[in-house]
Scaffold this motif. Structure first.
Motif, mmCIF file in Angstrom:
data_model
loop_
_atom_site.group_PDB
_atom_site.id
_atom_site.type_symbol
_atom_site.label_atom_id
_atom_site.label_comp_id
_atom_site.label_asym_id
_atom_site.label_seq_id
_atom_site.Cartn_x
_atom_site.Cartn_y
_atom_site.Cartn_z
ATOM 1 N N ASN A 181 0.856 -1.180 0.000
ATOM 2 C CA ASN A 181 0.000 0.000 0.000
ATOM 3 C C ASN A 181 0.898 1.238 0.000
ATOM 4 O O ASN A 181 1.653 1.459 0.946
ATOM 5 C CB ASN A 181 -0.919 -0.010 1.221
ATOM 6 N N THR A 182 0.802 2.026 -1.052
ATOM 7 C CA THR A 182 1.701 3.174 -1.207
ATOM 8 C C THR A 182 1.462 4.276 -0.188
ATOM 9 O O THR A 182 2.306 5.160 -0.028
ATOM 10 C CB THR A 182 1.561 3.763 -2.620
ATOM 11 N N THR A 183 0.321 4.227 0.504
ATOM 12 C CA THR A 183 0.071 5.227 1.549
ATOM 13 C C THR A 183 0.686 4.805 2.875
ATOM 14 O O THR A 183 0.744 5.601 3.819
ATOM 15 C CB THR A 183 -1.440 5.459 1.744
ATOM 16 N N ASP A 239 6.756 3.154 1.386
ATOM 17 C CA ASP A 239 7.293 3.807 0.195
ATOM 18 C C ASP A 239 7.998 2.785 -0.701
ATOM 19 O O ASP A 239 8.377 1.699 -0.270
ATOM 20 C CB ASP A 239 8.247 4.951 0.558
ATOM 21 N N GLU A 289 -7.160 -3.102 3.190
ATOM 22 C CA GLU A 289 -6.107 -2.385 3.919
ATOM 23 C C GLU A 289 -5.904 -2.905 5.342
ATOM 24 O O GLU A 289 -5.637 -2.151 6.272
ATOM 25 C CB GLU A 289 -6.386 -0.877 3.909
ATOM 26 N N ASP A 344 -4.428 2.476 -4.388
ATOM 27 C CA ASP A 344 -3.248 2.763 -3.579
ATOM 28 C C ASP A 344 -2.248 1.604 -3.548
ATOM 29 O O ASP A 344 -1.176 1.723 -2.956
ATOM 30 C CB ASP A 344 -3.650 3.105 -2.138
#
Length: 355
Positions: A146-148, A151, A228, A249
Motif C-alpha cells: 500500500n503506497t500510503t 514507500d 487495507e 493505492d
C-alpha cells in the motif's frame, strides 16, 4: 486494466460454493464422457468450464487445491484417478522424475499453436523434451504494498519484511517453497539450494520474521490488501493485479535481490483413464476465446499469443500482469527437490507454522 467486476464477485461465490466440486468417483468414473480435473483454486472462469461440457458432452468432475504440496498429497493418496492436472513447474519436474507423467499427443491439439514459443522454451527447465506439458499461466512472486503506508524504496528489498516498523502489517505467503525463497534471497543464497545449513539459516530467518507477520495467506491475500488490513504482502503477480484493480493505492514489485518466475502447466498423470477427453480439455484451454475468458478472470500472464495480441497497451505494459524482461532476468524457476531435501524443508515448514 479492464477487469470485469463480475469476475471479482465470482471469486467469492466460487470460493464458498464451487460450481462443480468433486464428490468422488462414482459408478460412471470409467465412462468415456467423463473427465476428472485437478487445478488450483480460483484458476478457471466458470463459464469456460460450462461451455467445455456443453460443446463436448464431457462431464467434468472438477477439484481444486490451494498449494503445490496439497496437490501432490492429493495425487499420492491414490484415491482418485485424475485425468488432467494443472500445477507448477518444480512439482511437474518431481512427478516427471518419478515416472508419473504420460506424453501429450500434440498432434491432437490444433490450438497449441497459440502458445508462446518462448514460454515453451522456458518450460525446458522441468520438461526438457517438450513431451508432457502445455503452459497455462505464468508470473512472478513479489511484494504487493500500500503506497500510503509503505514507500517504494522500502519494498525494493526483501529486507522490508523484517522491518519492526511494520509489525502486524505484513502478510506472508502461505506456501512452503515461496516462503523459503524469500528468506534465501535475503540471505544471498540460491533459491534452489539443497544445502541443509543454508535451508536452516532460511528457516531461522523466517522464525525471526514471524513476530512481524499479520497472517500467512494465499488465495485471500488480495482481499486482505484491498481492505487495507496490512501494509504489504508477499504474493503471486496475479493476486497483486487483482488487488490493484480494486484499490488504487496498491502497487507491486519484485525486490532487487530477485525472485521466482513460475510457469503453471497442464499435464496428464499416470492415473488418467480418459486420455482423449484430457486432450480435448487441454486443447480447449488453448483456444483463444477460452484463454481470453480465463485471463480476464485470473489476471495472470497468459502464454496465449492471440490473447495477448488483443490486449490494450496499458495492460501489456503492466509489469504486474506481463513482467518485463528486466524483471524476468532477476527471477529464477524452481528446481525439483530430491526426496531428502523435500522432507527436510517440509519438516522445517511445519516447525515454522507451529513456532
Amino acid at each position: 486494466m479492464k477487469k470485469k467486476l463480475i469476475s471479482f464477485l465470482s471469486i467469492f461465490v466460487l470460493g464458498i460454493t464451487p460450481m462443480l466440486s468433486f464428490t468422488g468417483c462414482g459408478s460412471d468414473s470409467d465412462n468415456s464422457d467423463t473427465l476428472v480435473v485437478l487445478n488450483y483454486g480460483k484458476y478457471i472462469e466458470s463459464d469456460v468450464l460450462k461451455r467445455f461440457q456443453e460443446e463436448t458432452g464431457i462431464k467434468v468432475k472438477y477439484e481444486e487445491y490451494e498449494s503445490v504440496e496439497d496437490m501432490y498429497a492429493k495425487y499420492k493418496a491414490g484415491s482418485i484417478n485424475y485425468d488432467v492436472i494443472c500445477t507448477s513447474d518444480y512439482m511437474i519436474e518431481t512427478m516427471r522424475l518419478e515416472g508419473e507423467l504420460i506424453p501429450i499427443d500434440y498432434s491432437s491439439l490444433p490450438n497449441y499453436e497459440n502458445i508462446d514459443p518462448s514460454i515453451v522454451e522456458a518450460s525446458e527447465a522441468f520438461d526438457p523434451t517438450h513431451e508432457y506439458t502445455v503452459p497455462y499461466f505464468y508470473g512472478t512472486v513479489g511484494i504487493l504494498y500500500n503506497t500510503t503506508m509503505v514507500d517504494e524504496e522500502t519494498v525494493s528489498s526483501w529486507d522490508s519484511l523484517w522491518d519492526p516498523e511494520y509489525k502486524n502489517q505484513i502478510v506472508m505467503i502461505n506456501s512452503q517453497r515461496d516462503a523459503f525463497m524469500v528468506a534465501l534471497e535475503k540471505l544471498g543464497y540460491d533459491i534452489n539450494t539443497t544445502d541443509q545449513k543454508e535451508l536452516e539459516d532460511a528457516y531461522n530467518l523466517l522464525c525471526d520474521e514471524k513476530k512481524y507477520v499479520y497472517a500467512y495467506l494465499q488465495d485471500e491475500t488480495y482481499e486482505c490488501m484491498i481492505s487495507e488490513d496490512a501494509a504489504m504482502a508477499v504474493c503471486y503477480s496475479g493476486e497483486a493485479a487483482m488487488g490493484m484493480e480494486y484499490n488504487e493505492d496498491l502497487a507491486y514489485t519484485v525486490p532487487k535481490e530477485g525472485g521466482n518466475l513460475w510457469i503453471d502447466s497442464w499435464f496428464v498423470p499416470r492415473t488418467c483413464k480418459h486420455y482423449d477427453a484430457a486432450m480435448k480439455w487441454i486443447d480447449f484451454m488453448c483456444e483463444e476465446e477460452a484463454a481470453t475468458e480465463n485471463f480476464e478472470y485470473v489476471w495472470y500472464a497468459t502464454p496465449n499469443t492471440k490473447v495477448a495480441s488483443h490486449e490494450d497497451e496499458e495492460t501489456l505494459a503492466d509489469e504486474t500482469v506481463f513482467p518485463s524482461k528486466e524483471t524476468l532476468d532477476r527471477c529464477k524457476l524452481y528446481e525439483a527437490y530430491d526426496n531428502e531435501t523435500l522432507d527436510y524443508t517440509t519438516t522445517l515448514w511445519k516447525k515454522l507454522k507451529a513456532y
